[in-house]
Enzyme design. Structure first.
Site, PDB file in Angstrom:
ATOM      1  N   PRO A 224    -139.954 -88.108-106.962  1.00  0.00           N
ATOM      2  CG  PRO A 224    -138.893 -90.127-106.519  1.00  0.00           C
ATOM      3  CD  PRO A 224    -140.249 -89.510-106.656  1.00  0.00           C
ATOM      4  CD  GLU A 225    -134.814 -82.880-107.901  1.00  0.00           C
ATOM      5  OE1 GLU A 225    -133.589 -83.169-107.880  1.00  0.00           O
ATOM      6  OE2 GLU A 225    -135.262 -81.777-107.574  1.00  0.00           O
ATOM      7  CD  GLU A 226    -130.655 -88.720-108.212  1.00  0.00           C
ATOM      8  OE1 GLU A 226    -130.521 -89.702-107.437  1.00  0.00           O
ATOM      9  OE2 GLU A 226    -129.790 -87.853-108.389  1.00  0.00           O
ATOM     10  NE  ARG A 227    -135.348 -93.908-114.774  1.00  0.00           N
ATOM     11  CZ  ARG A 227    -134.998 -94.484-115.930  1.00  0.00           C
ATOM     12  NH1 ARG A 227    -134.583 -95.743-115.918  1.00  0.00           N
ATOM     13  NH2 ARG A 227    -135.063 -93.811-117.054  1.00  0.00           N
TER      14      ARG A 227
END
Length: 319
Positions: A224-227
């Site tokens: 994913p692009e974010e944690r």
């Protein structure tokens, strides 16, 4: 060298003078040489070190002689080999000329399996009227549907009998297919954790260096692009699978799935630090070793140093 350049210049001059319908006409000292005397002239000029006009005549083809090779005149094995290099669009165009050859089931079977490596229908007895060309069209339609709406795409495959309603079969299909949009696939796997579990077990990380194994993992299952919770789930599943594939290495290094989890997270953070243009003060090797060993004390300093070198030289593990 000078004689070779003269031949090239003379050849270009002769080509600019053109061809005639009855033969090749050239000029020598202001007089025309008939076409039927060209052969003798060419031999005489060749003896004098001049250009081989006969060779030019021999290589010339009339418009009636020009065209494509008729594949039907070749041995079938050679014709199929030539057509196997075509994609589906070009093969359909070729079927307008060579209908029997381009519609052969072996060619379309190869196209299906090279693009969609696993389908449940491959292992079943084909129904009456089954055609790999038709199957290719359905697989292509299903992939486009998946890239618009993953759930509808999977339901389409099941309705056509292409896939069985099984997490393991869906996972194999995803693992062997490269036509699915990775953003839509990430959404689908986040919702279908049962498919994700089977997809992870399809990876074999035996004897792979940890950063390289992590790169391979994220090539199939995009991060994913974010944690967040999904990223943590992916790293946890990867850590357990990596340890299961390398039990001897884990015992030798004294690593556990939790320690591998810490290393993976550290590698992702290091990748961001070293590759991001917004980070001016890059993390040094000594800092990476110190920070990592604080989180996992039993890890060898040399091993952590090799991890840093791999990221520094090769790049991001989740790009």
């Amino acid at each position: 060298m000078g004689q070779g350049l003269w031949r090239i210049a003379r050849n270009q001059q002769l080509q600019q003078q053109g061809y005639s319908g009855q033969g090749y006409l050239t000029r020598e000292h202001g007089r025309r040489i008939p076409a039927n005397n060209v052969s003798n002239t060419s031999h005489r000029k060749q003896a004098q070190g001049g250009i081989d006009i006969y060779h030019l005549l021999k290589t010339r083809k009339s418009k009636e002689q020009e065209g494509f090779i008729n594949l039907e005149m070749l041995p079938p094995e050679l014709s199929f080999t030539i057509l196997s290099y075509l994609n589906a669009t070009d093969l359909c165009l070729a079927s307008c000329v060579w209908q029997d050859l381009a519609n052969d089931e072996l060619l379309w079977q190869g196209l299906c399996k090279s693009t969609w490596g696993h389908c449940s229908i491959y292992n079943k007895n084909p129904p009456l009227g089954f055609s790999f060309r038709k199957l290719y069209m359905e697989l292509d339609e299903g992939s486009l549907t998946f890239n618009a709406n993953p759930d509808e795409g999977v339901n389409y495959f099941m309705s056509k009998g292409i896939l069985d309603d099984s997490p393991k079969e869906i996972a194999k299909f995803i693992f062997c297919t490269r036509t699915l949009n990775w953003k839509k696939l990430r959404i689908y796997l986040d919702e279908r954790r049962d498919v994700l579990d089977d997809l992870v077990t399809l990876h074999n990380f035996r004897n792979q260096f940890l950063p390289n194994a992590l790169r391979e993992f994220f090539r199939h299952i995009h991060a994913p692009e974010e944690r967040g919770e999904y990223l943590e789930t992916l790293i946890t599943k990867f850590s357990h699978r990596f340890c299961a594939c390398n039990p001897d290495l884990m015992r030798e290094l004294g690593l556990s799935p939790d320690a591998v989890y810490v290393l993976c997270y550290s590698l992702i953070l290091l990748s961001i630090d070293l590759t991001s243009p917004h980070v001016k003060n890059k993390m040094s090797k000594r800092e990476f070793i110190r920070n990592t060993r604080r989180a996992a004390q039993n890890i060898s300093e040399d091993f952590v140093g090799h991890l840093y070198d791999n990221i520094y030289l090769i790049g991001h593990v989740a790009a």
